[in-house]
Design a protein around this motif. Structure first.
Motif, PDB file in Angstrom:
ATOM      1  N   TYR A 275      74.167  11.409  62.969  1.00 47.64           N
ATOM      2  CA  TYR A 275      74.171  12.775  62.436  1.00 47.64           C
ATOM      3  C   TYR A 275      73.495  13.723  63.431  1.00 47.64           C
ATOM      4  N   ASN A 276      73.899  14.982  63.392  1.00 43.37           N
ATOM      5  CA  ASN A 276      73.124  15.976  64.141  1.00 43.37           C
ATOM      6  C   ASN A 276      72.066  16.599  63.213  1.00 43.37           C
ATOM      7  N   GLN A 277      71.344  17.590  63.721  1.00 43.19           N
ATOM      8  CA  GLN A 277      70.216  18.155  62.970  1.00 43.19           C
ATOM      9  C   GLN A 277      70.661  18.894  61.712  1.00 43.19           C
ATOM     10  N   ASN A 278      71.963  19.196  61.616  1.00 43.51           N
ATOM     11  CA  ASN A 278      72.473  19.859  60.410  1.00 43.51           C
ATOM     12  C   ASN A 278      73.122  18.888  59.445  1.00 43.51           C
ATOM     13  N   GLY A 279      73.008  17.601  59.753  1.00 41.33           N
ATOM     14  CA  GLY A 279      73.578  16.601  58.860  1.00 41.33           C
ATOM     15  C   GLY A 279      75.054  16.367  59.065  1.00 41.33           C
ATOM     16  N   LEU A 280      75.633  16.970  60.086  1.00 39.91           N
ATOM     17  CA  LEU A 280      77.054  16.735  60.384  1.00 39.91           C
ATOM     18  C   LEU A 280      77.226  15.396  61.084  1.00 39.91           C
ATOM     19  N   GLU A 281      78.259  14.669  60.715  1.00 40.35           N
ATOM     20  CA  GLU A 281      78.552  13.385  61.370  1.00 40.35           C
ATOM     21  C   GLU A 281      79.017  13.609  62.805  1.00 40.35           C
ATOM     22  N   VAL A 282      78.393  12.908  63.717  1.00 38.08           N
ATOM     23  CA  VAL A 282      78.823  13.024  65.119  1.00 38.08           C
ATOM     24  C   VAL A 282      79.319  11.687  65.666  1.00 38.08           C
ATOM     25  N   LEU A 283      79.011  10.619  64.962  1.00 38.82           N
ATOM     26  CA  LEU A 283      79.443   9.284  65.386  1.00 38.82           C
ATOM     27  C   LEU A 283      79.623   8.447  64.140  1.00 38.82           C
ATOM     28  N   ASN A 284      80.679   7.675  64.111  1.00 34.77           N
ATOM     29  CA  ASN A 284      80.932   6.786  62.984  1.00 34.77           C
ATOM     30  C   ASN A 284      81.480   5.497  63.577  1.00 34.77           C
ATOM     31  N   LEU A 285      80.800   4.391  63.347  1.00 33.21           N
ATOM     32  CA  LEU A 285      81.247   3.164  64.006  1.00 33.21           C
ATOM     33  C   LEU A 285      80.929   1.932  63.183  1.00 33.21           C
ATOM     34  N   LYS A 286      81.709   0.920  63.386  1.00 35.67           N
ATOM     35  CA  LYS A 286      81.426  -0.398  62.833  1.00 35.67           C
ATOM     36  C   LYS A 286      81.297  -1.358  64.008  1.00 35.67           C
ATOM     37  N   ARG A 287      80.387  -2.304  63.881  1.00 36.60           N
ATOM     38  CA  ARG A 287      80.282  -3.317  64.942  1.00 36.60           C
ATOM     39  C   ARG A 287      79.744  -4.593  64.346  1.00 36.60           C
ATOM     40  N   TRP A 288      79.872  -5.676  65.077  1.00 28.70           N
ATOM     41  CA  TRP A 288      79.325  -6.942  64.615  1.00 28.70           C
ATOM     42  C   TRP A 288      78.662  -7.664  65.777  1.00 28.70           C
ATOM     43  N   VAL A 289      77.522  -8.243  65.460  1.00 31.31           N
ATOM     44  CA  VAL A 289      76.702  -8.887  66.484  1.00 31.31           C
ATOM     45  C   VAL A 289      76.292 -10.265  65.991  1.00 31.31           C
ATOM     46  N   MET A 290      76.156 -11.200  66.918  1.00 37.15           N
ATOM     47  CA  MET A 290      75.652 -12.518  66.567  1.00 37.15           C
ATOM     48  C   MET A 290      74.137 -12.510  66.762  1.00 37.15           C
ATOM     49  N   VAL A 291      73.435 -12.901  65.669  1.00 36.76           N
ATOM     50  CA  VAL A 291      71.976 -12.770  65.654  1.00 36.76           C
ATOM     51  C   VAL A 291      71.361 -14.146  65.377  1.00 36.76           C
ATOM     52  N   HIS A 292      70.237 -14.424  66.011  1.00 30.62           N
ATOM     53  CA  HIS A 292      69.510 -15.673  65.761  1.00 30.62           C
ATOM     54  C   HIS A 292      69.010 -15.734  64.321  1.00 30.62           C
ATOM     55  N   LYS A 293      68.936 -16.950  63.793  1.00 28.43           N
ATOM     56  CA  LYS A 293      68.262 -17.142  62.513  1.00 28.43           C
ATOM     57  C   LYS A 293      66.780 -17.378  62.769  1.00 28.43           C
TER      58      LYS A 293
ATOM     59  N   SER B  19      62.019  14.502  70.452  1.00 31.44           N
ATOM     60  CA  SER B  19      62.769  15.164  69.386  1.00 31.44           C
ATOM     61  C   SER B  19      62.082  16.455  68.964  1.00 31.44           C
ATOM     62  N   ASP B  20      62.786  17.557  69.080  1.00 31.80           N
ATOM     63  CA  ASP B  20      62.242  18.833  68.605  1.00 31.80           C
ATOM     64  C   ASP B  20      62.073  18.821  67.099  1.00 31.80           C
ATOM     65  N   VAL B  21      63.003  18.161  66.402  1.00 39.25           N
ATOM     66  CA  VAL B  21      62.940  18.126  64.939  1.00 39.25           C
ATOM     67  C   VAL B  21      61.654  17.422  64.498  1.00 39.25           C
ATOM     68  N   LEU B  22      61.373  16.279  65.114  1.00 38.20           N
ATOM     69  CA  LEU B  22      60.156  15.556  64.763  1.00 38.20           C
ATOM     70  C   LEU B  22      58.913  16.342  65.171  1.00 38.20           C
ATOM     71  N   ALA B  23      58.969  16.962  66.354  1.00 41.88           N
ATOM     72  CA  ALA B  23      57.804  17.730  66.819  1.00 41.88           C
ATOM     73  C   ALA B  23      57.465  18.830  65.819  1.00 41.88           C
ATOM     74  N   GLN B  24      58.490  19.431  65.223  1.00 43.67           N
ATOM     75  CA  GLN B  24      58.242  20.491  64.238  1.00 43.67           C
ATOM     76  C   GLN B  24      57.568  19.923  62.988  1.00 43.67           C
ATOM     77  N   GLU B  25      57.936  18.722  62.607  1.00 46.39           N
ATOM     78  CA  GLU B  25      57.253  18.077  61.475  1.00 46.39           C
ATOM     79  C   GLU B  25      55.790  17.785  61.814  1.00 46.39           C
ATOM     80  N   PHE B  26      55.523  17.575  63.067  1.00 43.56           N
ATOM     81  CA  PHE B  26      54.145  17.341  63.503  1.00 43.56           C
ATOM     82  C   PHE B  26      53.386  18.651  63.726  1.00 43.56           C
ATOM     83  N   GLY B  27      54.022  19.786  63.473  1.00 47.82           N
ATOM     84  CA  GLY B  27      53.319  21.063  63.560  1.00 47.82           C
ATOM     85  C   GLY B  27      53.477  21.805  64.872  1.00 47.82           C
ATOM     86  N   TYR B  28      54.290  21.282  65.770  1.00 48.75           N
ATOM     87  CA  TYR B  28      54.550  21.975  67.034  1.00 48.75           C
ATOM     88  C   TYR B  28      55.803  22.834  66.894  1.00 48.75           C
TER      89      TYR B  28
END
Lengths: 351, 351, 351
Positions: A132-150, C49-58
């Motif tokens: 998301y960007n600072q206005n809450g707009l979607e800028v990236l949407n992705l699905k992925r899968w990774v193999m992870v250790h137990k 992050s400017d957004v976070l910095a603003q939450e920290f009062g900057y």
């Protein structure tokens, strides 16, 4: 180990439906953009000239989609893939809104599938991440899968919930690309448009670019991606790889940069349909690439632009002229093939 | 080879009078400026402090002339020198107007001469390139000549039209440099002015800077200069050079940076009169430099500044103390001499 | 040697009480900030992050204290330590006011002590340096001492005036840190606060980062620090070191970056109390680090933040798990210990 140290999540730590808010929102700057050009040599003019961007209908130059991808995606490593054995795949990747210098991006992830491996040592985690960007707009949407250790090898849970993915990223009804005021081919460096490309056509890009240690590690650190395999040569010396592995995203960026010569007007990536890092890439390797046109897609209501579904194959230390196919007769990738990327680009029509 | 791939121009592709608009206009950012300092270590204060730039009469810090040169010039490679065998020379290079962060620069070139080589394999192309900012103001004006491969080796055209060049870049009636409000030598780091230099004086600069692979390749990629010899180690391994060649412009920048110690107040380059890349430079080489004062030029109507015509010689892996002259008794450059640059700098007077 | 070449100051050139205004004021840009992230991989979110910095009062993100340190401190090398044999120590380092992109910083130094070595060849110079922004506000205050060559070896002056230093940087009555509006631990990446840390606690940070030649030389050139030992491989080959030495400040930055995992909410450095570069670091070394909590300091009138005095030890090519103590039984630093840093960080309380 102090409990304050984040050692990353293991297979058992993930639950289906679980939501993770990744830390480190990032305000994107001109410094990031310049560094990306220095790392890749990218020449797509829309992303390096405000004057050209304005002719394309933007207020100022939007970020290269892949730079935004790296800066956003990098934040998920510490939660998802710090203990990953391998990044297995991507699907349904899209870039719904443009990002500009000054925007602050962040990433959230939902766990959408889990599959324990029969060896009892690892499992596959399927995730859906949204940037998301600072206005809450979607800028990236992705699905992925990774193999992870137990964490606890041997204890079997039997979990096996695998999501299904669309074979290609669905096309939105409205593509968020402004109508260009003018396409100045003297400025973009290319005179070929949507109509000029044919399905089945292959482009052997002529440039090869060697990647050194500082190139890929500086890039990956810029993205605040902290996967150890890219940075810790001391640790990697005691693995079969023997040295630091290049971040797969850097290979994607190099392939895209090299594809400029032949695809100069395809300045946007609309979607990444599927991607495979076929073989590891290390510092000192020279990346080459060729592209095939898989599909031509007309957009309803938009006569000014069209979509080309492409397959770009990246090679290490071998020219595209030297290989006919990415896979050998046994159906396996040739050893010098490092990336097989199925993606969709936006390209203007002749109008 | 697909016809969509730009394989660059060959000798036969150029015509006298032909005009080429190079693609990739570039909006210059703070990121470019920081990277240039990181690449070179340049310490000319006018280009790194807005406060100092204001004392010098600018609104904000202007771009280092050489950074602007590289960002603008780099765009001509794909049209002029992709198939070049060698960059043979520069002449009449000038920097008519300052460039600032936020400006967008572009380049146009006219072919002014062509000379076929008697071997039938190549020829020399003479060009006149002009760089403009977004308002159409000239920011770079240069002539250069490069040796380019012929497409059809053996077919002779006999063309032999060689332009003449001024021995030094002509001095404009009005030099576009503001009158300084104040020269704070505590800030510039140097206390020597126009009056302090003497014709024939030699300055052995004491610093040596080693250039690594990532240094020169990141810089050259930032400039979107895509000459293969700088990037493709895989290809270069099968050439007599055996490795990537450093972009000659990077050597010029390193020599200029090293010349700071001794020329601290000469913060502008007015012109490059002639330049020769005498020997190749590779990663791992340590660059040193010495400068000789060739001429002192007073400017009509300007008592606050004067011009010094300098010759800066760059060496690899040898200190300036170790050599008396750039050329041996046979009149040829010594093997460790990598650059012989005749250029003109602006320097304040004591007033 | 031309008298115009600055060959740096020797021991005899310094006088107690002497004041030096270092050249090269520097306007800090977004490019510098991005490069610092690329060099170090730093993930402290307040600085990205400017957004976070603003939450920290900057109003916007403040500069990482260490980046400001390097950009300011680098200017003193040409006057103080060009002929240095070794940087012996730091004391009473503080960061009185935040610095932001767009600020112009400069440095002034007063000589506060001189001690001739009994070997007649060198001496120790003690300095007090203050960094200012463009409004004259103090942004850096530090004392350090360096061993410097004598110009005339053998001529003894007998000078022996050694200042005393506070064992730790004194705490100001008012700490110039805004009261945070909100501490979003999802964004900072850490859930531990002032109350969670205990004196004596040790954190073995898990990441190791390999530093290459271009990493440390690009960083040190960005800081316009021109100490020859970091840049001139040709010269260093004939020294016992045999290669370029990494700038000690880069090691401090790497240690701080690596300490993120375990100290995520300690986003400010309040002071550096003492620091020792115990062994040299070279390109190719992998840096690891561990931290110990030395002291917890409550601030009068501030219930929202507290101070942690930390000791962070950086190691090369050895994990923190592998060593119990930085020093061996003989009281000397182990050969793989490269930094022993005593410093104080600011961390929010749980409120």
């Amino acid at each position: 180990m102090s409990s304050k140290i984040n050692t990353g999540n293991y297979f058992e730590d993930f639950k289906i439906g679980q939501k993770i808010i990744h830390p480190l929102p990032r305000t994107i700057t001109d410094g990031d953009v310049s560094l990306y050009i220095a790392f890749t040599g990218s020449r797509f003019a829309l992303h390096s000239s405000d004057v050209l961007a304005q002719e394309f209908g933007y207020e100022k130059k939007p970020l290269d989609d892949l730079l935004m991808f790296h800066l956003t995606f990098g934040k998920s490593v510490q939660d998802i893939s710090l203990n990953a054995i391998a990044n297995l795949g991507y699907a349904e990747v899209s870039f719904p809104n443009p990002v500009f210098v000054g925007d602050t991006v962040r990433l959230e992830t939902q766990i959408i599938g889990l599959k324990e491996n029969s060896n009892g040592k690892s499992g596959v985690v399927y995730v859906h991440s949204i940037g998301y960007n600072q206005n809450g707009l979607e800028v990236l949407n992705l699905k992925r899968w990774v193999m992870v250790h137990k964490r606890n090898k041997g204890e079997m849970s039997g979990i096996n919930e695998v999501p299904t993915f669309a074979p290609t990223t669905p096309i939105a009804k409205e593509v968020n690309i402004p109508v260009a005021k003018n396409i100045d081919t003297n400025a973009t460096g290319g005179s070929f448009f949507f109509e000029d490309y044919e399905v089945g056509e292959r482009l052997n890009h002529i440039e090869g670019i060697t990647v050194d240690d500082s190139d890929h590690t500086l890039a990956t650190k810029l993205y605040q991606n902290n996967a150890k395999v890219h940075f810790n040569d001391h640790m990697m010396k005691s693995t079969p790889m023997g040295e630091r592995l290049m971040y797969g995203g850097h290979v994607i960026s190099m392939a895209r940069t090299i594809s400029f010569n032949g695809l100069q007007n395809a300045q946007w990536i609309y979607a990444i349909n599927a991607g495979s890092h076929c073989n590891p890439t290390y510092a000192g390797d020279t990346i080459y690439a060729y592209s095939e046109v898989l599909e031509k897609i007309e957009l309803e209501g938009r006569s000014d632009i069209g979509l080309l579904r492409l397959r770009t194959v990246a090679l290490k230390n071998e020219t595209p002229q030297a290989i006919e196919s990415a896979k050998g007769e046994d159906g396996k990738y040739l050893p010098n093939v490092v990336l097989d990327l199925d993606y969709t680009v936006v390209i203007p029509t002749k109008k």
